[in-house]
Design a protein around this motif. Sequence first.
Motif, PDB file in Angstrom:
ATOM      1  N   GLY A 130      35.239  77.870 -42.524  1.00  8.99           N
ATOM      2  CA  GLY A 130      35.925  76.765 -42.715  1.00  8.99           C
ATOM      3  C   GLY A 130      37.215  77.058 -43.739  1.00  8.99           C
ATOM      4  N   PRO A 131      38.149  76.301 -44.158  1.00 10.98           N
ATOM      5  CA  PRO A 131      39.354  76.580 -44.780  1.00 10.98           C
ATOM      6  C   PRO A 131      39.028  77.342 -46.160  1.00 10.98           C
ATOM      7  N   HIS A 132      37.880  76.767 -46.988  1.00  6.97           N
ATOM      8  CA  HIS A 132      37.541  77.371 -48.106  1.00  6.97           C
ATOM      9  C   HIS A 132      36.568  78.361 -47.936  1.00  6.97           C
ATOM     10  N   ARG A 173      44.687  83.031 -44.894  1.00  8.99           N
ATOM     11  CA  ARG A 173      45.972  83.804 -45.846  1.00  8.99           C
ATOM     12  C   ARG A 173      46.560  84.448 -44.798  1.00  8.99           C
ATOM     13  N   LEU A 174      45.839  85.116 -43.730  1.00  2.86           N
ATOM     14  CA  LEU A 174      46.386  85.675 -42.674  1.00  2.86           C
ATOM     15  C   LEU A 174      46.951  85.052 -41.624  1.00  2.86           C
ATOM     16  N   GLY A 175      47.014  83.838 -41.795  1.00  2.88           N
ATOM     17  CA  GLY A 175      47.677  82.868 -40.959  1.00  2.88           C
ATOM     18  C   GLY A 175      46.625  82.506 -39.524  1.00  2.88           C
ATOM     19  N   VAL A 176      45.341  82.822 -39.760  1.00  5.54           N
ATOM     20  CA  VAL A 176      44.577  82.713 -38.656  1.00  5.54           C
ATOM     21  C   VAL A 176      43.396  81.552 -39.021  1.00  5.54           C
ATOM     22  N   ALA A 177      43.805  80.304 -38.611  1.00  6.91           N
ATOM     23  CA  ALA A 177      42.785  79.271 -38.410  1.00  6.91           C
ATOM     24  C   ALA A 177      41.723  79.295 -37.681  1.00  6.91           C
ATOM     25  N   ARG A 204      40.763  75.798 -31.600  1.00  4.45           N
ATOM     26  CA  ARG A 204      40.234  76.507 -30.092  1.00  4.45           C
ATOM     27  C   ARG A 204      39.754  77.622 -30.545  1.00  4.45           C
ATOM     28  N   LEU A 205      40.150  78.406 -31.279  1.00  5.52           N
ATOM     29  CA  LEU A 205      39.504  79.597 -31.847  1.00  5.52           C
ATOM     30  C   LEU A 205      38.289  79.467 -32.347  1.00  5.52           C
ATOM     31  N   GLY A 206      38.044  78.360 -33.049  1.00  3.81           N
ATOM     32  CA  GLY A 206      36.523  77.996 -33.597  1.00  3.81           C
ATOM     33  C   GLY A 206      35.672  77.784 -32.630  1.00  3.81           C
TER      34      GLY A 206
END
Lengths: 273, 275, 334
Positions: free
Chosen positions: B118-120, B129-133, B138-140
């Motif tokens: 998750g974001p935190h 921070r590396l720009g990868v969510a 879909r990555l999730g």
Amino acid sequence: MAPSRRSPWPRRLLIVLAVIILTLFLLLPLLTVFAAALSRGVAAYGRALADPEALSAIGLTLTVAALVLPLNLLFGVAAAWAVAKFDFPGKSLVVTLIDLPFSVSPVISGLIFLLLFGLQGWLGPWLAARDLQVMFALPGMVLVTLFVTLPFVARELIPLMEEQGTEEEEAALMLGAPGWRIFWRVTLPNVRWGLLTGVLLCNARAMGEFGAVSMVSGHILGLTMTLPQQVERFYNDYNTVGAFALASLLALLGLLTLVAKSLLEKRHPTPGV
Amino acid sequence: MMARGTILPGFTLSLGICLAVLALVVLLPLAGVFLHAAGLGWAGFCRVAFAPRALAAYGLSFSGALLAAVINAVAGLVVAWVLVRTTFPGRRLLDALVDLPFALPTAVAGIALSTLYGPHGLLGAPLLRLGVAVAYTRLGVVAAMTFIGLPFVVRTVQPVLQDLGTEPEEAAASLGAGRWQVAVRVVLPLILPALLTGATLAFARALGEYGAVIFIAGNVPGVSEIAPLLIATRVEQFDIAGATAIAAVMLTGAFLLLLAVNMAQLWQRRRREGV
Amino acid sequence: MTPLRLIAALGGLLLLSVPAWAGATLLNVSYDPTSELYRDYNAAFVRHWRAETGQTVRILQSHGGSGRQALAVLEGLPADVVTLAEPRDIDVLASRAGLVDPGWRQRFADGAAPYSSTVVFLVRKGNPKHIRDWDDLARSGVVVMSASPKTSGGARWAYLAAWGYALHRSGGDAGRAQAFMGAWLRHVPVWESGARGATAAFLRRGVGDVLLTWENEAILARGETGGDAVEIVYPSRSILAEPPVAVVDRLAARHGTRTLAEAYLGYLYSREGQEIVARNHYRPRDAAVLRAHAADFPAMTLFTVDSLGGWTALWRRHFAEGGLFDRLTAAERG
């Protein structure tokens, strides 16, 4: 252990890679579960596991697994023997049918049995007239779990038995051993690792299945709640410690794997390890 | 039906048990999917099963599962090889961990993964921070699908590797073959059937998975909505026919893909053995 | 043991299904967030019934998503009473299988809803985004969390609460109301499938500035964080969420539990029942009990589902496949 004669670096690199993969995907989620389970201390963890609803869920889950495993074992061994040792038309079709339950989404896995045995289903009214409760009781949960775990033992054994071929069994047959003896004495020892793995995976999945069982369990507290259902119940009740404590029990099934493998390894040391 | 190629007994009995169980536990219940879907009529079926939203969901489910299977094939092979062929402290413990994705109820896995990614989360925050969510993308979806399928490849390859022992590798090495030559020419063909089986099963499982995925997927229609979620939504609305229509498409797709893989494997095996 | 005997033995074991609900046992099939409420209430009712009749009864409770639970009863879960999230889930039991008397809403007071709740906002401590009312959800930069109304009964009430506000604000102009709905729905980044999932995403994973949730869930969620991470905001008006109850007549008659079932639901309206309801963060119907817990339940302007046109019409317009919710969330990405 065969000593490596050349540079150890690629080997070490692979070990590091494997450890990273396992840490990211398995160890960290496991630690997350334990962190949540122990967030209010060991005493709260113990209390959560001693809850009567939790105990009843543990009992039911063990019962379901104990009923599903032998059925699955029987099917798996029979299917693997037929598929791996013989060649017959339609073999790919049989193997595909064995695989199919994995691809069915859990809601549907449960729903299809509801549509079959439920009151609005094909067999439901007949069963109801005889006061046989199949859905929302143990038989329904066993059926659905059997469906969900059906491929495990068979699919674990098939590649292994194919790789081994039929020469050893044929030799035993030439020597006049009867069919069952060949199976017990020749085939079984040869596939023991695959069989053990299949059984352990099947067990893990039988105990961990949520969605499909959820459709047919009826969710009656203290009666038809399996461990995963109870985990959800506690979680929805804001009883985080209880939910994750129960989940940690399921995670600890891995220890069972550890013990079983060590025992088997001690009894039958394998070359190459 | 006739068995060919061996004199071993037990064909009729074993195939009989196998087919009986398959018929009762798999075929009969799954027939219900098609029968209920048929209740919609052809036009109604098409309207539900091939709506743009459903098509997007199939696309995500099938491509995500395929990607997860490929990742699992590579990662699983590495893990299996390391677990069988090397020793290092903690190896047995890691070995025991491999089954975790099966034992952990999928929702717990979903919660754990979405907490981590998750974001935190412990991993999600640095990745972000590396720009990868990861979470809610879909990555999730692929990450969750990879997680639940990981044991398959490891656990199908492991026994075969163990069974092989090190003789073929050593024999090839003693004949002067290089390390990579040994791996690609000698070991890989021997474990390929198991590897393919594992990857196929991982694919199948990822296709059907619900609990672990929906917690991290975001479930945005047309973007990160998997087909099993559409099915669950229909069931929630007492629309059994609609649910089974989508399930029928999934089932047919999965069946054809699995059949293709299994046929290819059988064909390759027959060719190798010169039957 | 030979395989054949093993099969026979296991088969026998499977067919031996025990009807565990024999005798003076009552099964209450309920929805997700009421398990604590009914754990408390069942204990109280068992005591009450023993004092009243000398009979000891066993109350079983089952909890899950409201729609799924209704489906289970439809397919043979032997419920004596149902206490679900939406009238629709009980209507299904009446219309599809004749399990419930079609006039079930007249069988108990207050439309057979012995407790109510409403939809409120949960915001981060200190309310950094200054979210006071529904309009603020549509303000740019505000991230809203809600479960999907397609899969979560609780989220349907939240959606309808916003709809009711939108209609009120636009003076009944459906077009403007739709525009408002579209504006705030665009601010929902993910659609969690269940209410609890949305709460967890909001609390644990820090997603969103405001969570739309039932009042009782909001109080529990606030409690879980120790009360120092989030606070509850009461919008100017919201929906009167009325989870209904009913006796499953056909099954209760078959189990011989009809009198017990009616007494069980009726006692929910008693002083003690209402007290338990209030302690579990649902709004009691009894005026005296409500007054006693006034601090927990601030007075709000609450409108009913019927004032919006009733469940059947709302369902068709908003939640059915291709309904307004689908269109607004699809347009949102398109």
